[in-house]
Motif scaffolding. Structure first.
Motif, short mmCIF file in Angstrom:
data_model
loop_
_atom_site.label_atom_id
_atom_site.label_comp_id
_atom_site.label_asym_id
_atom_site.label_seq_id
_atom_site.Cartn_x
_atom_site.Cartn_y
_atom_site.Cartn_z
N ARG A 135 0.23 -3.74 -7.42
CA ARG A 135 -1.19 -4.05 -7.17
C ARG A 135 -1.47 -5.54 -7.37
NH1 ARG A 135 -2.72 1.15 -10.13
NH2 ARG A 135 -3.16 2.58 -8.43
N ASP A 169 0.83 -1.21 0.00
CA ASP A 169 0.00 0.00 0.00
C ASP A 169 0.86 1.26 0.00
OD1 ASP A 169 -2.50 -1.24 -0.07
OD2 ASP A 169 -2.69 -1.29 2.12
N VAL A 213 0.83 4.04 -2.99
CA VAL A 213 0.45 5.43 -2.71
C VAL A 213 1.59 6.38 -3.10
CG1 VAL A 213 -0.02 7.07 -0.84
CG2 VAL A 213 -1.25 4.91 -0.94
N LYS A 234 0.05 -7.43 -4.51
CA LYS A 234 -0.75 -7.19 -3.31
C LYS A 234 -2.01 -8.05 -3.33
CE LYS A 234 -3.45 -3.82 -0.85
NZ LYS A 234 -4.39 -2.77 -1.07
#
Length: 149
Positions: free
Chosen positions: A118, A35, A39, A121
């Motif tokens: 992503r 994350d 970000v 994740k």
């Protein structure tokens, strides 16, 4: 006299993150690293588009640090075998792409790395020990659970 509102919000956010880290399982910590890098790269894209070069460089550096000092450093190549070795190579590739993106203001490379993060994740979340428990408990209601329409 009391400081700015933004510094208060920043301090509150920092405490929230620190509390989350202290309470997180090792699995959740990896998700938090993903994350953070995602970000940071989103910020870098925005900063690149607004020509804020110093902030862009800082955001990309932050993402590289998370990838190298967090995700890559957490790999146990002895136990992880081929998967850990492949992830190590992928993390090295990501860092190299981000260095090139920073040098050349290349949004496509940042987006590529962001998408790779992503995907990783999502895969990591799919194998979550907590997720397995949550999935088992949410597939069918127990006698004490109610079903809302």
């Amino acid at each position: 006299m009391f400081g700015s509102a933004s510094s208060g919000v920043s301090a509150y956010s920092k405490i929230g993150v620190e509390t989350g880290v202290l309470a997180a399982s090792p699995h959740k910590l990896i998700v938090m690293l993903f994350d953070g890098a995602i970000v940071a790269l989103g910020n870098a894209l925005s900063q690149m588009q607004s020509s804020d070069i110093p902030a862009k460089g800082k955001s990309i550096s932050k993402a590289i640090a998370i990838i190298d000092n967090g995700l890559r450093a957490s790999l146990d190549k002895r136990i992880g075998g081929e998967i850990a070795l492949n992830l190590d190579s992928l993390y090295e590739y990501m860092s190299r792409q981000l260095l090139l993106a920073n040098l050349n203001n290349d949004e496509a490379k940042i987006t590529e790395v962001q998408n790779l993060l992503r995907d990783l994740k999502s895969a990591w979340e799919a194998i979550s020990p907590e997720g397995a428990k949550n999935t088992a408990s949410t597939t069918a209601p127990t006698p004490t659970q109610t079903i809302e329409a």
